[in-house]
Design a protein around this motif. Structure first.
Motif, short mmCIF file in Angstrom:
data_model
loop_
_atom_site.label_atom_id
_atom_site.label_comp_id
_atom_site.label_asym_id
_atom_site.label_seq_id
_atom_site.Cartn_x
_atom_site.Cartn_y
_atom_site.Cartn_z
N LEU A 120 -26.16 58.55 -10.95
CA LEU A 120 -25.11 57.54 -10.75
C LEU A 120 -25.69 56.17 -10.40
CD1 LEU A 120 -22.12 56.79 -10.59
CD2 LEU A 120 -22.11 57.56 -8.20
N ALA A 121 -26.59 56.13 -9.42
CA ALA A 121 -27.15 54.83 -9.01
C ALA A 121 -27.88 54.17 -10.18
CB ALA A 121 -28.09 55.02 -7.82
N ARG B 191 -26.40 48.44 -15.57
CA ARG B 191 -25.35 47.56 -16.09
C ARG B 191 -25.04 46.37 -15.20
NH1 ARG B 191 -23.88 52.68 -18.02
NH2 ARG B 191 -23.39 52.62 -20.24
N THR B 192 -25.88 46.11 -14.22
CA THR B 192 -25.65 44.96 -13.33
C THR B 192 -26.98 44.50 -12.76
OG1 THR B 192 -24.50 44.19 -11.34
CG2 THR B 192 -25.20 46.48 -11.33
N VAL B 193 -27.04 43.23 -12.37
CA VAL B 193 -28.23 42.78 -11.64
C VAL B 193 -27.94 42.68 -10.14
CG1 VAL B 193 -29.36 41.64 -13.58
CG2 VAL B 193 -27.77 40.32 -12.15
N LEU B 194 -26.79 43.16 -9.70
CA LEU B 194 -26.56 43.29 -8.26
C LEU B 194 -27.53 44.33 -7.72
CD1 LEU B 194 -22.64 43.49 -8.05
CD2 LEU B 194 -24.09 41.55 -7.42
N PRO B 195 -27.96 44.18 -6.45
CA PRO B 195 -28.81 45.24 -5.88
C PRO B 195 -28.03 46.54 -5.74
CG PRO B 195 -28.43 43.47 -4.27
CD PRO B 195 -27.74 43.06 -5.53
N PRO C 297 -34.54 48.68 -11.01
CA PRO C 297 -34.77 49.32 -9.71
C PRO C 297 -33.51 49.87 -9.05
CG PRO C 297 -34.80 46.92 -9.47
CD PRO C 297 -34.59 47.20 -10.94
N VAL C 298 -33.71 50.94 -8.29
CA VAL C 298 -32.70 51.45 -7.37
C VAL C 298 -33.40 51.60 -6.02
CG1 VAL C 298 -31.33 53.48 -6.70
CG2 VAL C 298 -31.28 52.68 -9.07
N ALA C 299 -32.91 50.92 -5.00
CA ALA C 299 -33.50 51.04 -3.67
C ALA C 299 -32.97 52.35 -3.07
CB ALA C 299 -33.09 49.86 -2.80
#
Ligand code: RP5
Length: 177
Positions: free
Chosen positions: A84-85, A91-95, A123-125
């Motif tokens: 999911l993350a 599809r977004t450049v939001l963190p 990336p996914v934090a």
């Protein structure tokens, strides 16, 4: 996005700045901790049940529409083959902060690796298995970069934690006397 639930916190008049997505209702007992932390900090959020594989269209819509709605950070919690993350981050450049949910079968190692091990470029934090509270605190720290009041609230929270530890240590000393 329809059927989203918004923060009941004191800043309710403000539009949500954090979106929390959970892969299933069964993730709620863990992901509720993220919502609670945001409420403590009076950060308006919205909550969605969205699955990357059972409702891929909704996942895409959340990711693509979030920034235009004023969302600054997305927290996504999922278990198993937990894409999911990553699917949202694509599809977004939001963190995007991923919360790997503990599973019965593999103790959450499956969720951890599939959330954490993003190939380079997107990336996914990722926080600890079931680390929903830390996901919210990390989101708050990102928001605090442009919100000195929130930064101060976070510093106060750290001071309270420090005091609690000192108090517990004092109680231990008293028991040993
Ligand atoms: C994932 O599958 C969800 O994030 C959840 O952690 C896991 C199990 O989902 P349910 O079968 O309980 O709906 O998509």
């Amino acid at each position: 996005m329809k059927d989203r639930k918004s923060c009941k916190g004191q800043r309710q008049a403000h539009a949500p700045v954090v979106a929390i997505a959970l892969g299933s209702e069964s993730d709620m007992p863990i992901m509720r901790e993220a919502a609670k932390a945001l409420e403590e900090l009076q950060i308006p959020y919205e909550l969605h049940i969205i699955s990357a594989h059972r409702s891929p269209q909704r996942a895409a819509e959340l990711a693509e529409e979030a920034a235009a709605r004023g969302i600054k950070v997305i927290i996504a919690g999922a278990g198993g083959a937990a894409h999911l993350a990553g699917a949202i981050a694509a599809r977004t450049v939001l963190p995007v902060i991923g919360v790997p949910i503990k599973t019965q079968e593999l103790e959450g190692l499956d969720s951890l690796l599939s959330t954490l091990q993003m190939p380079k470029g997107v990336p996914v934090a990722t926080v600890a298995i079931n680390g929903a509270r830390n996901a919210a605190l990390l989101a708050a720290q990102m928001l605090a970069l442009s919100d000195p009041g929130l930064a101060e609230e976070l510093r106060n929270m750290r001071r309270r934690m420090e005091k609690e530890i000192e108090e517990k240590s004092r109680q231990l000393d008293l028991m040993e006397e």
